[in-house]
Design a protein around this motif. Structure first.
Motif, short mmCIF file in Angstrom:
data_model
loop_
_atom_site.label_atom_id
_atom_site.label_comp_id
_atom_site.label_asym_id
_atom_site.label_seq_id
_atom_site.Cartn_x
_atom_site.Cartn_y
_atom_site.Cartn_z
N LEU A 7 -33.89 14.32 -8.65
CA LEU A 7 -35.25 14.26 -8.14
C LEU A 7 -36.22 13.64 -9.15
O LEU A 7 -37.13 12.91 -8.77
CB LEU A 7 -35.73 15.66 -7.75
N LEU A 8 -36.03 13.93 -10.44
CA LEU A 8 -36.91 13.33 -11.44
C LEU A 8 -36.80 11.81 -11.43
O LEU A 8 -37.77 11.10 -11.75
CB LEU A 8 -36.58 13.88 -12.83
N GLY A 9 -35.66 11.29 -11.07
CA GLY A 9 -35.45 9.85 -11.10
C GLY A 9 -35.73 9.14 -9.79
O GLY A 9 -35.46 7.94 -9.67
N ARG B 92 -38.05 9.95 -2.98
CA ARG B 92 -37.34 11.12 -2.43
C ARG B 92 -38.13 12.39 -2.68
O ARG B 92 -38.21 13.27 -1.82
CB ARG B 92 -35.95 11.22 -3.07
N ARG B 93 -38.74 12.51 -3.86
CA ARG B 93 -39.57 13.67 -4.15
C ARG B 93 -40.71 13.79 -3.14
O ARG B 93 -40.99 14.87 -2.62
CB ARG B 93 -40.15 13.60 -5.56
N THR C 26 -35.08 20.71 3.37
CA THR C 26 -36.21 20.10 2.67
C THR C 26 -36.12 20.24 1.15
O THR C 26 -37.09 19.92 0.45
CB THR C 26 -37.53 20.73 3.15
N GLY C 27 -35.02 20.75 0.63
CA GLY C 27 -34.85 20.90 -0.82
C GLY C 27 -33.39 20.76 -1.18
O GLY C 27 -32.52 20.64 -0.31
N LEU C 28 -33.12 20.78 -2.48
CA LEU C 28 -31.74 20.68 -2.97
C LEU C 28 -31.28 22.07 -3.38
O LEU C 28 -31.93 22.75 -4.19
CB LEU C 28 -31.67 19.73 -4.17
#
Length: 518
Positions: free
Chosen positions: A427-429, A433-434, A408-410
């Motif tokens: 993730l910011l882009g 997905r976030r 569930t995370g990178l």
């Protein structure tokens, strides 16, 4: 069943278990719990507390309680047992004598209550000095000086105080009358359980949320003692951990990561059950909308272990690709002056006002992406808090992180600012997905770290333990007698206040059942 809950009011945050113990007691109302608490401070308090009036306590700090020392003959017995214990600490070939020395000291202490006075006496210090300086003693940390003997003697006396605690009777409030002991945290808190098993045959289960031995090794790096003293005390904690793992009926670590450490310390894999530490925060609502400005939120105690410098160097790369991004560094200092050190690093990297330092503590993630850059992720709590906020998460792949976060995370390698920056930018882009990762992380945390599964696990653990342990352990010592689980009838627990014929009948039934069990 009657459960004796043994805990330590620890100096280290990772070992604090009060809230967890309260949730366990509330979740298992069918059992009768009695709390036994070891206090690190010097103030003795409430050791005579009765059931329902708070925990029984024993202060480990400060001078020992007053009392007469043993006579000449008894002093020789104490000296022999203490010498066996010390030889196990400093002579590598005599490690096996630790358990016998420990139990002999406990048996002597129950006979005359003179153990604290003996350990604080010059006779005990002479034994420690003679053995510590004997040929073959492990002095890799340096030769002990006289002041080392005095300091180490006082510290050992404090560690061994639970052996003389007034808790070992078979009557009301005594550990001998419990069906089982539940040790939370390990270390000195396990000593009463070891004594109760030795004297009364009471089994015990050990729960560790963050291994006590590992925390001792980390804590003694900053301890104000010379290296010989640190080495001696760490030897004590290491041998105590090995003995505790050997004697425990079941071990319940808080993660598979801690389980691997227990296995490396000699624990039996067949007696380990992983039980995740539940948190009442799973019911709280997720964080609100994302901030208008893209924000990376770093939370934790500012210190070398959490590595905020790695985050600052990674953010310099993020800002080069996304000039409008902001970094929020939130948390208290672990080491004095470390916040200013991080601010100086930010100035050297020319990050300007895009980095904001906040003193506020807490695990609620209200940024766009939550980031963890630690070198050793030993505690799952901060990760769980961020996941419950419903935010996407980036973390270094250390310690328990992979087990908690899962898919569930990178996860990125520790000490790699380029990989950390690339994950943050990814993730910011990508808003979709976030959202997907944040929702998945929240559900994973709610499923794995809810209070109810942990309480249910211990309900099963208690039943499993008692079902294969005799209700009258003394029967094990008589030849030809087969111990019987659940041999203690329900009438055994009826209070003596029951009057008249009912009371007599109850006592008769209980006596017959007890005689049959024998």
């Amino acid at each position: 069943m009657r459960v004796a809950l043994l805990t330590e009011g620890a100096r280290l945050p990772a070992q604090r278990a009060d809230g967890w113990c309260e949730r366990l007691v509330e979740g298992l109302p069918e059992h009768e719990f009695e709390r036994y608490l070891l206090l690190p401070g010097a103030e003795p308090a409430g050791s005579g507390a009765g059931p329902g009036s708070g925990p029984r306590t024993l202060a480990l700090g400060g001078p020992p309680r007053g009392g007469r020392g043993p006579g000449a003959v008894r002093r020789r017995h104490y000296a022999g047992a203490y010498e066996e214990l010390v030889r196990a600490l400093v002579l590598p070939r005599e490690r096996a004598g630790f358990a016998s020395g420990l139990h002999l000291l406990a048996e002597l202490a129950q006979q005359d209550r003179s153990l604290p006075a003996f350990l604080a006496s010059k006779h005990a210090h002479q034994v420690l000095e003679r053995v510590w300086r004997s040929p073959g003693a492990d002095t890799a940390a340096g030769q002990p000086l006289l002041r080392d003997v005095l300091v180490a003697g006082d510290l050992l006396e404090q560690c061994l105080r639970p052996l003389a605690a007034p808790w070992y009777g078979a009557g009301p409030g005594g550990l001998g009358g419990a069906d089982l002991c539940h040790v939370v945290g390990g270390g000195p808190a396990a000593l009463p359980a070891l004594v109760a098993k030795r004297l009364h045959g009471v089994p015990f289960v050990l729960t560790e949320h963050g291994l006590h031995l590992r925390e001792q090794y980390l804590g003694y790096r900053q301890a104000p003692y010379r290296w010989p003293v640190r080495a001696l005390l760490l030897s004590f904690f290491r041998l105590l951990t090995v003995e505790t793992y050997r004697q425990a009926a079941l071990l319940t670590p808080g993660s598979s990561y801690d389980r691997d450490w227990q296995l490396r310390c000699g624990a039996d894999p067949d007696r380990i059950r992983v039980v995740y530490r539940g948190t009442a925060a799973v019911d709280r609502p997720a964080a609100g909308p994302e901030p208008a400005r893209p924000t990376l939120l770093w939370t934790g105690r500012l210190g070398p272990a959490t590595d905020p410098e790695l985050m600052l160097h990674a953010f310099a790369r993020v800002r080069a690709e996304a000039p409008g991004a902001r970094l929020l560094v939130r948390g208290p200092e672990e080491a004095a002056g470390y916040r200013e050190h991080c601010a100086e690093v930010a100035r050297r990297l020319r990050l300007g006002d895009s980095v904001v330092f906040e003193q506020a503590a807490g695990d609620r993630a209200d940024g766009t992406v939550a980031v963890f850059s630690g070198r050793a992720g030993r505690a799952p709590g901060p990760l769980v808090g961020a996941m419950l906020s419903g935010r996407a998460l980036v973390a270094t792949d250390t310690g328990v992180t992979r087990e908690v976060v899962g898919p569930t995370g990178l996860l990125v390698p520790p000490g790699d600012p380029a990989a950390l920056a690339a994950a943050c930018l990814a993730l910011l882009g990508d808003e979709e997905r976030r959202a997907r990762l944040g929702a998945a992380g929240r559900l994973r945390a709610q499923e794995r770290f809810a209070v109810e599964p942990g309480v249910a696990a211990f309900r099963d653990v208690y039943l499993e333990l008692v079902s294969r342990w005799p209700a009258f352990p003394a029967a094990e010592r008589r030849a030809g007698v087969l111990p019987r689980p659940f041999a203690r009838p329900a009438e055994y627990w009826v209070s003596g206040a029951v009057s008249g014929a009912v009371s007599g009948a109850v006592r008769g039934v209980a006596a017959e059942a007890m005689a049959e069990a024998r």
